[in-house]
Design a protein around this motif. Structure first.
Motif, PDB file in Angstrom:
ATOM      1  N   GLU A 291       0.843  -1.201   0.000  1.00 25.61           N
ATOM      2  CA  GLU A 291       0.000   0.000   0.000  1.00 25.61           C
ATOM      3  C   GLU A 291       0.881   1.254   0.000  1.00 25.61           C
ATOM      4  O   GLU A 291       1.949   1.267   0.619  1.00 25.61           O
ATOM      5  N   HIS A 292       0.421   2.269  -0.723  1.00 30.17           N
ATOM      6  CA  HIS A 292       1.154   3.537  -0.790  1.00 30.17           C
ATOM      7  C   HIS A 292       0.443   4.593   0.045  1.00 30.17           C
ATOM      8  O   HIS A 292      -0.786   4.577   0.171  1.00 30.17           O
ATOM      9  N   PHE A 293       1.222   5.536   0.557  1.00 31.13           N
ATOM     10  CA  PHE A 293       0.662   6.589   1.407  1.00 31.13           C
ATOM     11  C   PHE A 293       1.291   7.934   1.087  1.00 31.13           C
ATOM     12  O   PHE A 293       2.436   8.021   0.664  1.00 31.13           O
ATOM     13  N   PHE A 294       0.512   8.977   1.313  1.00 40.61           N
ATOM     14  CA  PHE A 294       1.037  10.338   1.355  1.00 40.61           C
ATOM     15  C   PHE A 294       0.395  11.036   2.546  1.00 40.61           C
ATOM     16  O   PHE A 294      -0.820  10.934   2.714  1.00 40.61           O
ATOM     17  N   PRO A 295       1.149  11.733   3.374  1.00 39.79           N
ATOM     18  CA  PRO A 295       2.608  11.859   3.298  1.00 39.79           C
ATOM     19  C   PRO A 295       3.319  10.619   3.830  1.00 39.79           C
ATOM     20  O   PRO A 295       2.673   9.622   4.154  1.00 39.79           O
TER      21      PRO A 295
ATOM     22  N   ARG B  95       5.203   7.894   6.040  1.00 36.24           N
ATOM     23  CA  ARG B  95       4.907   7.377   7.364  1.00 36.24           C
ATOM     24  C   ARG B  95       5.767   6.143   7.613  1.00 36.24           C
ATOM     25  O   ARG B  95       6.300   5.548   6.673  1.00 36.24           O
TER      26      ARG B  95
ATOM     27  N   ALA C  50      -0.637   1.965   7.504  1.00 31.55           N
ATOM     28  CA  ALA C  50      -1.972   2.166   8.093  1.00 31.55           C
ATOM     29  C   ALA C  50      -2.899   1.011   7.791  1.00 31.55           C
ATOM     30  O   ALA C  50      -3.914   0.835   8.461  1.00 31.55           O
TER      31      ALA C  50
ATOM     32  N   TRP D 275     -10.853  13.380  -8.013  1.00 30.76           N
ATOM     33  CA  TRP D 275     -11.948  12.641  -7.381  1.00 30.76           C
ATOM     34  C   TRP D 275     -13.119  13.561  -7.088  1.00 30.76           C
ATOM     35  O   TRP D 275     -14.278  13.247  -7.329  1.00 30.76           O
ATOM     36  N   THR D 276     -12.806  14.728  -6.557  1.00 30.16           N
ATOM     37  CA  THR D 276     -13.837  15.742  -6.321  1.00 30.16           C
ATOM     38  C   THR D 276     -13.159  17.096  -6.226  1.00 30.16           C
ATOM     39  O   THR D 276     -11.944  17.184  -6.094  1.00 30.16           O
TER      40      THR D 276
ATOM     41  N   GLN E 172      -9.557  16.951  -4.584  1.00 32.93           N
ATOM     42  CA  GLN E 172      -8.979  15.715  -4.073  1.00 32.93           C
ATOM     43  C   GLN E 172      -8.581  14.906  -5.297  1.00 32.93           C
ATOM     44  O   GLN E 172      -9.393  14.679  -6.205  1.00 32.93           O
TER      45      GLN E 172
ATOM     46  N   GLY F   9      -2.371   5.135  -5.518  1.00 35.23           N
ATOM     47  CA  GLY F   9      -3.432   4.912  -4.549  1.00 35.23           C
ATOM     48  C   GLY F   9      -3.764   6.085  -3.652  1.00 35.23           C
ATOM     49  O   GLY F   9      -4.944   6.350  -3.411  1.00 35.23           O
TER      50      GLY F   9
ATOM     51  N   ARG G 257      -4.890   9.463  -1.948  1.00 33.37           N
ATOM     52  CA  ARG G 257      -5.717  10.611  -2.329  1.00 33.37           C
ATOM     53  C   ARG G 257      -5.144  11.832  -1.633  1.00 33.37           C
ATOM     54  O   ARG G 257      -4.954  11.811  -0.410  1.00 33.37           O
ATOM     55  N   VAL G 258      -4.860  12.851  -2.396  1.00 31.34           N
ATOM     56  CA  VAL G 258      -4.273  14.067  -1.838  1.00 31.34           C
ATOM     57  C   VAL G 258      -5.206  15.233  -2.099  1.00 31.34           C
ATOM     58  O   VAL G 258      -6.089  15.165  -2.959  1.00 31.34           O
ATOM     59  N   ARG G 259      -5.018  16.310  -1.351  1.00 29.84           N
ATOM     60  CA  ARG G 259      -5.975  17.411  -1.403  1.00 29.84           C
ATOM     61  C   ARG G 259      -5.241  18.729  -1.618  1.00 29.84           C
ATOM     62  O   ARG G 259      -4.945  19.441  -0.661  1.00 29.84           O
TER      63      ARG G 259
END
Lengths: 128, 377
Positions: free
Chosen positions: A33-37, A39, A43, A62-63, A86, A92, A94-96
């Motif tokens: 699994e990938h994450f931002f920021p 870690r 998770a 996404w929105t 977003q 993978g 989702r950033v805002r």
């Protein structure tokens, strides 16, 4: 003029102004699994030791919304209105980001990419 | 009852501040009671109430106080909330309205929801609020959908009249053991908390790790399910729901997430007026969602007051005291007080006006043993 990130460790700022910044994220060595920021602990599966990776630079909206009041915190207000989106990165996460596209750029789906903006308080996105 | 009768206090305020809870309580008197400062975003007041109820339920306190307050007027304009530090500043410039607008836009994309749906909810709550003297905003006319839509655009598609006011307020609930209440308020109707659930997010793809997280469906559904199960009731038993409504689109989401209608049916509830006062029908077991009669939407970040007021604090203090009670819920009016935005919820039960003596235990659903997230009262 040198570009300086508002905060270290979240995205790259290449020396070449023509080169786009990349988001700095993490990949779990156990489940992928990938994450931002970035870690340390995954998770999803709770494995430790996530690895640093570069994310993007393109993503899918996404929105979105367009905010018709100055950027929050008036002492920072250099912008009277701004977009917020977003964006789902291909890996993978989702950033805002805040974005400076106009209010008519509605609809989810188009491909977005990253760029930086002088004095911008957040990483910014621009339609490519 | 005075402060000297209170065994323990929980003080809710959304802004950080060292010893703030103790300092606030000192204004009421110095009695040596234990004080805990609670901050849990929009669920601040609700969590203060939950902790007070736990304190009584555990037996360590006979009388507990949950008190919460807001000074939104000092927060507005960003004086106290600038860009933040460290990673916080990456997201802190975004107007809170935008988070809810992002949620609303995605629903419009997925379900064809129209701004008129959000406006109809806002108009309903404005008009409900006009009937309540505690409402922060009072209108002298019937608010229409068109009026809501025509108000200033804040963050597309949310207009100013779909938004909460930024104001100041405070609320307090006294929770006491039943015999204390019976002795001091003989003959008074009691409000009993029957369940409280509190959860944080579970990971799912698309989770945003920077800044507030708005609208993860699983958190709200799971929290509601835990509270329903521990209360021994279902959505069909609920007469009144008070939900977090910083912006009108939230209420639409909660119709579905709290189980008042199937997924995708929220717009139909709006269109039929089923969730307005007097709109309850057999198929739509919910009523109004205007917190304690307050108008339209109120700010997510005013947490404490709105949580306390939306959990009926003002009414509770005015009309009843809520003692702990063990055992299954009894006949009466079921209420859900929720902060699904932060995954908190409390269910209370008040005796039906016409059936004060009809307090026989309800048959049916069994309680889950050892629920980790929900308080079983």
């Amino acid at each position: 003029m040198a570009r300086v990130p508002v905060e270290d460790g979240y995205f790259t700022v290449p020396d070449d102004p023509a080169e786009r910044p990349r988001l700095l994220g993490s990949r779990c060595p156990a489940c992928g699994e990938h994450f931002f920021p970035r870690r340390h602990v995954c998770a999803r599966c709770l494995a430790e030791g996530c690895e640093d990776v570069l994310l993007g630079p393109r993503g899918r909206l996404w929105t979105w919304t367009y905010v018709h009041v100055p950027l929050f915190a008036k002492k920072d207000a250099r912008i009277d209105a701004y977009g917020v989106g977003q964006v789902d990165l291909p890996e993978g996460p989702r950033v805002r980001p805040s974005c400076w596209a106009g209010p008519t750029t509605s609809g989810s789906g188009p491909s977005w990419s990253w760029t930086s903006r002088p004095s911008a308080p957040t990483p910014t996105a621009a339609r490519s | 009852m005075t402060l000297s009768d209170v065994d323990e206090a929980f003080v809710g305020y959304i802004q950080p501040g060292s010893l703030l809870g103790v300092r606030a309580m000192k204004e009421l008197g110095l009695t040596g009671l234990p004080v805990t400062h609670v901050e849990n975003a929009s669920a601040t007041g609700l969590v203060a109430f939950r902790e007070a109820a736990w304190a009584v339920a555990s037996g360590r306190a006979r009388v507990a106080m949950a008190i919460a307050f807001d000074k939104m007027t000092e927060m507005a304009g960003g004086g106290g909330r600038s860009r933040g530090t460290g990673r916080d500043q990456l997201d802190a410039t975004i107007l809170p309205a935008a988070y809810f607008a992002l949620w609303a836009q995605r629903r419009m994309h997925d379900r064809g929801t129209k701004p008129e749906h959000f406006a109809a909810i806002a108009a309903k709550n404005w008009n409900h609020g006009a009937r309540c003297p505690w409402s922060d905003r009072q209108t002298d006319h019937v608010v229409t959908v068109d009026e809501v839509l025509a108000s200033r655009m804040v963050s597309e598609p949310l207009t100013a009249m779909m938004a909460c006011p930024a104001d100041d307020g405070a609320a307090c609930v006294i929770v006491a053991a039943e015999d204390v209440v019976r002795a001091r308020q003989p003959g008074r109707r009691l409000v009993r908390p029957v369940a409280s659930a509190l959860r944080s997010e579970t990971y799912s793809p698309g989770h945003t790790f920077l800044g507030p997280v708005v609208g993860p469906a699983t958190m709200t559904r799971d929290t509601a399910a835990a509270a329903y199960e521990d209360a021994g009731i279902g959505p069909e038993d609920v007469d009144l729901a008070l939900c977090h409504d910083a912006f009108a689109n939230e209420e639409l989401e909660y119709y579905e997430l709290l189980g008042f209608c199937p997924e995708g049916d929220g717009e139909r509830l709006v269109e039929t007026g089923a969730t307005a006062l007097g709109g309850r029908s057999r198929s739509t077991p919910t009523a109004a969602s205007s917190p304690a009669g307050t108008p339209a939407a109120r700010p997510a970040s005013r947490s404490s007051t709105r949580s306390c007021t939306s959990c009926g604090a003002r009414r509770a203090t005015a009309r009843s005291r809520g003692p702990h009670r063990a055992g299954p819920p009894r006949g009466g009016r079921q209420r859900v007080h929720g902060e699904p935005f932060r995954g908190g919820g409390v269910m209370t039960e008040a005796p039906a006006l016409s059936s004060r003596s009809s307090s026989s235990p309800r048959p049916g659903r069994s309680r889950r043993p050892g629920s980790p997230s929900a308080a079983r009262w």
